[in-house]
Write a protein that holds these residues in place. Structure first.
Motif, PDB file in Angstrom:
ATOM      1  N   PHE A  22     -78.517  89.966  17.647  1.00 56.37           N
ATOM      2  CA  PHE A  22     -79.693  89.253  18.150  1.00 56.37           C
ATOM      3  C   PHE A  22     -79.172  87.929  18.715  1.00 56.37           C
ATOM      4  CE2 PHE A  22     -81.245  92.005  14.770  1.00 56.37           C
ATOM      5  CZ  PHE A  22     -82.328  92.634  15.378  1.00 56.37           C
ATOM      6  N   GLY A  23     -78.931  87.915  20.019  1.00 59.63           N
ATOM      7  CA  GLY A  23     -78.295  86.742  20.606  1.00 59.63           C
ATOM      8  C   GLY A  23     -76.899  86.575  20.016  1.00 59.63           C
ATOM      9  N   PRO A  24     -76.569  85.379  19.520  1.00 66.83           N
ATOM     10  CA  PRO A  24     -75.239  85.161  18.942  1.00 66.83           C
ATOM     11  C   PRO A  24     -75.087  85.692  17.519  1.00 66.83           C
ATOM     12  CG  PRO A  24     -76.503  83.129  18.841  1.00 66.83           C
ATOM     13  CD  PRO A  24     -77.359  84.126  19.592  1.00 66.83           C
ATOM     14  N   VAL A  25     -76.197  86.119  16.902  1.00 62.42           N
ATOM     15  CA  VAL A  25     -76.163  86.560  15.504  1.00 62.42           C
ATOM     16  C   VAL A  25     -75.806  88.046  15.437  1.00 62.42           C
ATOM     17  CG1 VAL A  25     -77.486  86.843  13.381  1.00 62.42           C
ATOM     18  CG2 VAL A  25     -77.866  84.832  14.836  1.00 62.42           C
ATOM     19  N   VAL A  26     -74.751  88.361  14.668  1.00 61.71           N
ATOM     20  CA  VAL A  26     -74.359  89.756  14.451  1.00 61.71           C
ATOM     21  C   VAL A  26     -75.064  90.244  13.185  1.00 61.71           C
ATOM     22  CG1 VAL A  26     -72.466  91.361  14.070  1.00 61.71           C
ATOM     23  CG2 VAL A  26     -72.132  89.366  15.553  1.00 61.71           C
ATOM     24  N   ALA A  27     -76.108  91.040  13.363  1.00 58.11           N
ATOM     25  CA  ALA A  27     -76.894  91.525  12.225  1.00 58.11           C
ATOM     26  C   ALA A  27     -76.237  92.731  11.570  1.00 58.11           C
ATOM     27  CB  ALA A  27     -78.310  91.871  12.668  1.00 58.11           C
ATOM     28  N   THR A  53     -82.462  96.035   8.640  1.00 60.26           N
ATOM     29  CA  THR A  53     -82.128  96.158  10.065  1.00 60.26           C
ATOM     30  C   THR A  53     -81.496  97.517  10.349  1.00 60.26           C
ATOM     31  OG1 THR A  53     -81.767  93.766  10.208  1.00 60.26           O
ATOM     32  CG2 THR A  53     -80.840  95.119  11.972  1.00 60.26           C
ATOM     33  N   LEU A  54     -80.601  97.976   9.470  1.00 59.47           N
ATOM     34  CA  LEU A  54     -79.964  99.275   9.647  1.00 59.47           C
ATOM     35  C   LEU A  54     -81.003 100.389   9.659  1.00 59.47           C
ATOM     36  CD1 LEU A  54     -77.249 100.858   9.813  1.00 59.47           C
ATOM     37  CD2 LEU A  54     -77.355 101.047   7.311  1.00 59.47           C
ATOM     38  N   LEU A  61     -86.983 101.271  15.674  1.00 61.45           N
ATOM     39  CA  LEU A  61     -87.602  99.976  15.929  1.00 61.45           C
ATOM     40  C   LEU A  61     -86.643  99.031  16.637  1.00 61.45           C
ATOM     41  CD1 LEU A  61     -89.500  99.520  12.558  1.00 61.45           C
ATOM     42  CD2 LEU A  61     -90.506 100.006  14.794  1.00 61.45           C
ATOM     43  N   TYR A  62     -85.340  99.202  16.404  1.00 61.37           N
ATOM     44  CA  TYR A  62     -84.314  98.442  17.103  1.00 61.37           C
ATOM     45  C   TYR A  62     -83.370  99.408  17.802  1.00 61.37           C
ATOM     46  CZ  TYR A  62     -85.559  94.434  14.084  1.00 61.37           C
ATOM     47  OH  TYR A  62     -86.211  93.433  13.425  1.00 61.37           O
ATOM     48  N   ALA A  63     -82.933  99.026  18.995  1.00 60.00           N
ATOM     49  CA  ALA A  63     -81.921  99.811  19.696  1.00 60.00           C
ATOM     50  C   ALA A  63     -80.544  99.255  19.335  1.00 60.00           C
ATOM     51  CB  ALA A  63     -82.133  99.733  21.202  1.00 60.00           C
ATOM     52  N   PRO A  64     -79.640 100.089  18.835  1.00 61.94           N
ATOM     53  CA  PRO A  64     -78.316  99.579  18.481  1.00 61.94           C
ATOM     54  C   PRO A  64     -77.501  99.241  19.723  1.00 61.94           C
ATOM     55  CG  PRO A  64     -78.357 101.963  18.269  1.00 61.94           C
ATOM     56  CD  PRO A  64     -79.763 101.537  18.610  1.00 61.94           C
ATOM     57  N   ASP A  65     -76.603  98.276  19.586  1.00 61.49           N
ATOM     58  CA  ASP A  65     -75.679  97.962  20.681  1.00 61.49           C
ATOM     59  C   ASP A  65     -74.553  98.982  20.743  1.00 61.49           C
ATOM     60  OD1 ASP A  65     -77.175  95.624  21.152  1.00 61.49           O
ATOM     61  OD2 ASP A  65     -76.037  94.547  19.626  1.00 61.49           O
ATOM     62  N   ALA A  66     -74.258  99.608  19.605  1.00 58.19           N
ATOM     63  CA  ALA A  66     -73.215 100.638  19.550  1.00 58.19           C
ATOM     64  C   ALA A  66     -73.461 101.485  18.314  1.00 58.19           C
ATOM     65  CB  ALA A  66     -71.822  99.996  19.493  1.00 58.19           C
ATOM     66  N   MET A 215     -74.390  96.481   1.018  1.00 60.37           N
ATOM     67  CA  MET A 215     -74.143  95.748   2.258  1.00 60.37           C
ATOM     68  C   MET A 215     -74.159  94.251   1.984  1.00 60.37           C
ATOM     69  SD  MET A 215     -76.346  97.824   5.135  1.00 60.37           S
ATOM     70  CE  MET A 215     -75.751  96.708   6.418  1.00 60.37           C
ATOM     71  N   ARG A 216     -73.398  93.525   2.786  1.00 58.09           N
ATOM     72  CA  ARG A 216     -73.390  92.069   2.684  1.00 58.09           C
ATOM     73  C   ARG A 216     -73.032  91.488   4.048  1.00 58.09           C
ATOM     74  NH1 ARG A 216     -70.068  91.664  -1.282  1.00 58.09           N
ATOM     75  NH2 ARG A 216     -68.215  90.965  -0.143  1.00 58.09           N
ATOM     76  N   ASP A 217     -73.819  90.529   4.513  1.00 61.08           N
ATOM     77  CA  ASP A 217     -73.552  89.840   5.784  1.00 61.08           C
ATOM     78  C   ASP A 217     -73.396  90.815   6.950  1.00 61.08           C
ATOM     79  OD1 ASP A 217     -73.571  87.379   4.456  1.00 61.08           O
ATOM     80  OD2 ASP A 217     -71.439  87.525   3.980  1.00 61.08           O
ATOM     81  N   GLY A 218     -74.243  91.850   6.975  1.00 62.73           N
ATOM     82  CA  GLY A 218     -74.237  92.788   8.092  1.00 62.73           C
ATOM     83  C   GLY A 218     -73.118  93.799   8.082  1.00 62.73           C
ATOM     84  N   GLN A 219     -72.377  93.881   6.968  1.00 63.81           N
ATOM     85  CA  GLN A 219     -71.247  94.791   6.892  1.00 63.81           C
ATOM     86  C   GLN A 219     -71.368  95.718   5.689  1.00 63.81           C
ATOM     87  OE1 GLN A 219     -67.942  91.975   6.797  1.00 63.81           O
ATOM     88  NE2 GLN A 219     -67.631  92.212   8.999  1.00 63.81           N
ATOM     89  N   TRP A 220     -70.776  96.901   5.838  1.00 64.14           N
ATOM     90  CA  TRP A 220     -70.664  97.833   4.715  1.00 64.14           C
ATOM     91  C   TRP A 220     -69.658  97.286   3.717  1.00 64.14           C
ATOM     92  CZ3 TRP A 220     -66.385 100.430   2.829  1.00 64.14           C
ATOM     93  CH2 TRP A 220     -66.622 101.508   1.970  1.00 64.14           C
TER      94      TRP A 220
END
Length: 528
Positions: A22-27, A53-54, A61-66, A215-220
């Motif tokens: 989301f902009g500069p934020v990596v969710a 978010t996942l 509801l959200y389109a993934p970037d990858a 999960m923590r900080d957007g990572q597995w």
């Protein structure tokens, strides 16, 4: 006899390399997530970990970037919730998507074809089969929160869900309703489907899940089998670094409610039994009543509430949402007109101006941080002076240099993560907004502090911070009232607990004698 073993069942759901910004934020940062058939899979993490978010990516509801999604081994392209439902994904959000004036059946079939289907009979069959106990003909507006949640689950099952995602489903349920929900989840799995349980409550996870992904900080972080892990291990993985993993924070992650000591040894009774002398020592509320839309002829929103609290005492008020909590909170802080008396240190504040309540030391931390707690477009400094601006003004002007210096000190003391004191509050995370609100509250040197759902949506570290500040205020002689729909939170903080039901306070249980199931009975009106 052959030495070969049967191959493991193919995953029902596989998400690979999911990235979302989301902009500069990596969710989400390249997250992998796999769910086996006939499995309750817990998805754990604090607020901001990326778990919801996942699942919002999975539900379209959200389109993934990858990244890619496979269901039953087949790649699927999910661009909308309609695509997700067609692929066999159902999701029950924390906020229910329902039309209140419609019946259960009308809500369930909304947007679908009912040609040739006896909807009511079909829903009764699903309800019986999965232990969901819902009347298809009932109007949704008349149903309590727990039943409305069952309506959402029925909606997903009716539409053929193979994977059912439940987002923090136990937050506003009584213990009895949690037990019923877990029974339904096992019945769903036994029928060949799988359930993803998004949660931060580890004890509940251990009770119902077959496997867990952290999960923590957007990572597995890890995926573990329930039989091969412990609650302590999960808590440590959730909390993360040793710097964050103090004893109280880990206990919160574990869902252990008896955190910290009682702030007062001999709490007074709620009601009219207190001696008149107590009025000079703390807070005495008598006959607090807020009339409903029908006036005196209709049911009251707050119905004849009486409370006596000594300095340093924490009262927890539990209840199912919609039982008058907002009206009670506003009446107890002078934000809403009410009949009755509110005597603080011998002075009755009833009927006086908001400025008088603030000057007397009554401080309110509202439920809706964004709407009622801050000015989103104003900087942290401006938000911190709200409520004290009249006292600060000299000749009608505020010394902003002094206010900014105080804001910098507050930001440091309350660990607000922000680029500067001029950052608009609306750009902060929920946890940091709450820290700003608390910093402002304590700057008023409160004599009465009322907090409504103070940690809703906060991560574990922020929750521990709030609890510490609340206990510290009580230890310094502040009267504290915590109104929360999270029963664990009320039990964790309070010297004694009351339940709000239909605008009345029912029950009064001292710390150490709280039975969650008995409180649950009161929350649903049994014995109230």
């Amino acid at each position: 006899m052959s030495d070969t073993t049967a191959p493991a069942a193919a995953p029902l759901l596989r998400m690979s390399g999911i990235r979302k910004t989301f902009g500069p934020v990596v969710a989400l940062d390249g997250v992998d997530f796999t769910v086996a058939p006939r499995q309750v899979h817990g998805l754990l993490g604090g607020n901001g970990a990326g778990k919801t978010t996942l699942m919002n990516v999975l539900y379209g509801l959200y389109a993934p970037d990858a990244g890619t999604v496979e269901i039953e081994g087949r790649p699927v392209d999910i661009a909308s919730p309609r695509d997700a439902i067609a692929a066999g994904v159902g999701m029950v959000h924390q906020t229910f998507l329902q039309v209140d004036v419609f019946t259960v059946a009308e809500n369930v079939v909304l947007g679908t074809s009912t040609k040739g289907i006896d909807v009511v009979e079909r829903l009764r069959e699903l309800s019986d089969r999965f232990g969901l106990s819902v009347d298809p003909t009932a109007r949704v507006a008349d149903l309590p929160v727990g039943v409305r949640q069952r309506v959402e689950i029925l909606k997903a099952l009716y539409r053929g869900a193979k994977v059912l995602v439940l987002d923090e489903p136990t937050t506003n349920l009584t213990p009895q309703e949690v037990d019923d929900l877990f029974g339904s989840m096992r019945a769903i799995v036994d029928e060949g489907m799988s359930v993803v349980l998004i949660t931060h409550k580890i004890r509940e996870t251990m009770a119902v899940c077959d496997a867990m992904t952290i999960m923590r900080d957007g990572q597995w972080v890890a995926t573990v089998d329930a039989a091969q892990t412990t609650a302590d291990d999960l808590a440590s993985r959730m909390v993360g670094s040793a710097a964050d993993a103090d004893d109280d924070t880990v206990k919160l992650a574990l869902g252990e409610v008896e955190v910290g000591e009682a702030t007062i040894d001999t709490p007074h009774a709620t009601g009219t039994d207190a001696e008149d002398a107590d009025a000079a020592e703390g807070l005495v509320v008598r006959g607090l009543t807020v009339q409903g839309p029908g006036g005196a002829t209709g049911p009251a929103l707050v119905d004849d509430v009486s409370i006596t609290l000594r300095r340093g005492e924490i009262l927890g008020i539990a209840g199912v949402a919609g039982n008058g909590q907002v009206e009670l909170a506003e009446a107890l802080t002078g934000c809403r007109s009410a009949a009755g008396s509110f005597v603080l240190d011998g002075t009755d504040l009833a009927g006086r101006s908001t400025a008088d309540w603030l000057d007397a030391g009554v401080v309110y931390v509202p439920e809706d941080r964004q709407r009622d707690g801050i000015l989103p477009g104003a900087g942290i400094t401006e938000n911190l002076v709200l409520g004290s601006h009249r006292r600060r003004a000299r000749g009608g002007l505020i010394n902003w240099g002094e206010a900014r210096a105080e804001a910098v000190t507050a930001i440091e003391e309350f660990s607000v993560k922000t680029p500067s004191a001029s950052t608009p509050c609306g750009q902060l995370s929920g946890g940091n907004i709450q820290r700003v609100i608390l910093a402002r509250a304590f700057a008023h040197q409160p004599k009465v502090l009322l907090l409504h759902n103070p940690t809703r949506g906060l991560d574990i570290a922020s929750t521990a911070f709030v609890y510490d500040r609340v206990r510290r205020a009580a230890s310094e002689g502040c009267v504290v009232i915590v109104i929360s729909e999270d029963l664990d939170e009320v039990i964790a903080l309070a010297d004694r607990v009351s339940v709000v039901y239909s605008g009345r306070l029912v029950g009064d249980v001292a710390r150490g004698a709280t039975d969650p199931y008995e409180l649950g009975r009161l929350m649903t009106g049994v014995g109230a």
